[in-house]
Design an enzyme around this catalytic site. Structure first.
Site, short mmCIF file in Angstrom:
data_model
loop_
_atom_site.label_atom_id
_atom_site.label_comp_id
_atom_site.label_asym_id
_atom_site.label_seq_id
_atom_site.Cartn_x
_atom_site.Cartn_y
_atom_site.Cartn_z
N HIS A 44 0.83 -1.20 0.00
CA HIS A 44 0.00 0.00 0.00
C HIS A 44 0.86 1.25 0.00
O HIS A 44 2.06 1.22 0.37
CB HIS A 44 -0.91 0.01 1.22
CG HIS A 44 -2.01 -1.00 1.16
ND1 HIS A 44 -2.98 -1.13 2.11
CD2 HIS A 44 -2.31 -1.94 0.21
CE1 HIS A 44 -3.83 -2.10 1.80
NE2 HIS A 44 -3.43 -2.61 0.65
N GLU A 46 0.89 3.84 1.96
CA GLU A 46 1.43 4.24 3.25
C GLU A 46 2.70 3.47 3.59
O GLU A 46 3.67 4.04 4.11
CB GLU A 46 0.38 4.03 4.36
CG GLU A 46 -0.87 4.86 4.19
CD GLU A 46 -1.99 4.15 3.44
OE1 GLU A 46 -3.16 4.38 3.78
OE2 GLU A 46 -1.68 3.33 2.53
N CYS A 69 -6.30 1.76 5.63
CA CYS A 69 -7.06 0.54 5.88
C CYS A 69 -6.96 0.12 7.34
O CYS A 69 -5.99 0.41 8.04
CB CYS A 69 -6.62 -0.59 4.96
SG CYS A 69 -4.92 -1.13 5.20
N ALA A 158 -20.33 2.19 -45.01
CA ALA A 158 -21.34 1.13 -45.17
C ALA A 158 -20.70 -0.24 -45.35
O ALA A 158 -21.26 -1.26 -44.97
CB ALA A 158 -22.24 1.45 -46.36
N SER A 162 -13.17 1.29 -41.23
CA SER A 162 -13.09 2.24 -40.11
C SER A 162 -11.67 2.69 -39.79
O SER A 162 -11.50 3.55 -38.92
CB SER A 162 -13.70 1.61 -38.85
OG SER A 162 -12.99 0.43 -38.48
N ASP A 194 -12.99 -6.17 -36.54
CA ASP A 194 -11.74 -5.41 -36.49
C ASP A 194 -10.53 -6.24 -36.12
O ASP A 194 -9.39 -5.82 -36.34
CB ASP A 194 -11.86 -4.25 -35.49
CG ASP A 194 -12.89 -3.21 -35.93
OD1 ASP A 194 -13.33 -3.27 -37.09
OD2 ASP A 194 -13.24 -2.34 -35.10
N ARG A 201 0.16 -0.04 -26.48
CA ARG A 201 1.35 -0.08 -27.33
C ARG A 201 1.91 1.32 -27.52
O ARG A 201 1.19 2.32 -27.46
CB ARG A 201 1.02 -0.70 -28.70
CG ARG A 201 0.46 -2.10 -28.61
CD ARG A 201 0.23 -2.72 -29.99
NE ARG A 201 -0.76 -2.02 -30.79
CZ ARG A 201 -2.07 -2.16 -30.65
NH1 ARG A 201 -2.57 -2.95 -29.72
NH2 ARG A 201 -2.90 -1.48 -31.46
N GLY A 292 -18.51 -2.19 -29.89
CA GLY A 292 -19.16 -1.37 -30.91
C GLY A 292 -20.47 -0.74 -30.52
O GLY A 292 -20.82 -0.61 -29.34
#
Length: 358
Positions: A44, A46, A69, A158, A162, A194, A201, A292
């Protein structure tokens, strides 16, 4: 506290299921220790800051972006560690919503004679910890929906072309967004059309987010970039628990893919709220959805989108192009969720808009 919050943001996307916390220790006006939650959630913030401060922590003030915590897990409670180190004062940004803590950390400190100040830059902290808060209070992760659209709201021609609507600067920003989320989510249609990798990257060696595909029937190609990238980043698939048999699932699980079965809605599609609940149950706190259109519409329709990030490109492809969102079934304008604009900026010829639900 501003520095503690900034340090906490460094760990976003790498600490789930734990929150990404920042801590700064100050003594006599000088910073003697600082830290943020490490990948995997341990150690953590701290603990990191206390180790750096050493003996200088005695009598110092600790600024922490979330209540320390109070429960025993893999390590002792941070509240007790601060007491043991001799910290004289603790300033926190907000109370931890986890029922195992929720004020108990502050009480441990006060019982030991440590001065406690709370709610410093609380609004900022709540934005930073929104994913952790939602996972603990609503049982779902914080959801960012990213859309890359033409001026007339299309995501492809259409014919389905893309690549690329937006320029390289916008795509680099998307990789940075992936890096600060626990997971990247797409629908099965996007995975098939796709063949994305969904990895971070071009930003150097960074921990990779979990890659998630929502595919009710698990009808995905078995020679995809998603599968070939299993050695680089985990792959989860959310499926309809009534449609995917054990034998079909084993083809994927045997390769190291994790299947998350959830219930489907009356329309046969994965129920958005059940899907988000399953992701939270798996430990995720921040999820980036990259489409999508049908998946994006279902998440918007279920009122699950917390942040909307839209990249607008300077071109129009007409009504025959594929819309950025599927059918929302809205009969009245008043039924649409209205988001509030947070920022607008130019990114290499495209425009980036950030919107939030409040």
């Amino acid at each position: 506290m501003a520095l503690a919050l900034a340090l906490g943001r460094r760990g976003q996307g790498t600490t789930w299921p734990n929150p990404s916390v920042g801590c700064v220790i100050v003594r006599d006006g000088r910073i003697v220790g600082r830290g943020w939650t490490r990948p995997g959630g341990r150690p953590h913030a701290e603990s990191v800051a206390l180790d750096q401060a050493g003996a200088a922590a005695r009598g110092a003030t600790a600024y922490v972006s979330l209540e320390p915590c109070a429960h025993h897990g893999k390590t002792p409670p941070c509240a007790e560690a601060l007491v043991t180190a001799g910290i004289a004062r603790v300033v926190t940004a907000m109370t931890d919503p986890d029922p195992r803590v929720s004020g108990a950390g502050h009480r441990i400190l006060e019982a030991a004679g440590v001065a406690v100040t709370t709610a410093v830059r609380e609004d900022e902290a709540r934005r930073d910890h929104a994913g952790f808060v939602l996972s603990r209070t609503q049982g779902r992760p914080f959801l960012t929906l990213k859309l890359a659209l033409t001026l007339d709201g299309r995501i492809a021609t259409a014919s389905g072309e893309s690549r690329w609507i937006t320029g390289p600067g916008a795509r680099r920003r998307v990789h940075a967004m992936r890096a600060c989320h626990d997971a990247v989510l797409i629908g099965g249609g996007t995975a098939r059309a796709d063949d994305p990798a969904l990895t971070v990257r071009g930003l150097g060696p960074l921990p990779q987010p979990v890659r998630i595909v929502a595919s009710a029937g698990l009808d995905l190609p078995t020679d995809s970039r998603l599968l070939r990238g299993l050695g680089e980043a985990p792959l989860w698939v959310v499926v309809d628990d009534d449609r995917v048999s054990a034998s079909t699932g084993s083809v994927w699980t045997d390769q190291g893919v994790r299947l998350l079965p959830v219930a489907a809605g009356p329309d046969g599609r994965l129920a958005p709220r059940a899907m988000m609940a399953a992701l939270a149950e798996a430990g995720l706190t921040r999820v980036l959805c990259e489409g999508g259109g049908a998946l994006a519409a279902s998440l918007l329709g279920a009122d699950l989108v917390d942040e909307l990030v839209v990249f607008s490109a300077g071109l129009a492809i007409g009504a025959e192009g594929r819309p950025g969102l599927g059918d929302l079934g809205l009969g009245r304008l008043a039924d649409a969720r209205r988001f509030r604009l947070r920022s607008t900026e130019a990114v290499d010829g495209d425009v980036l808009h950030r919107w939030s639900r409040d």
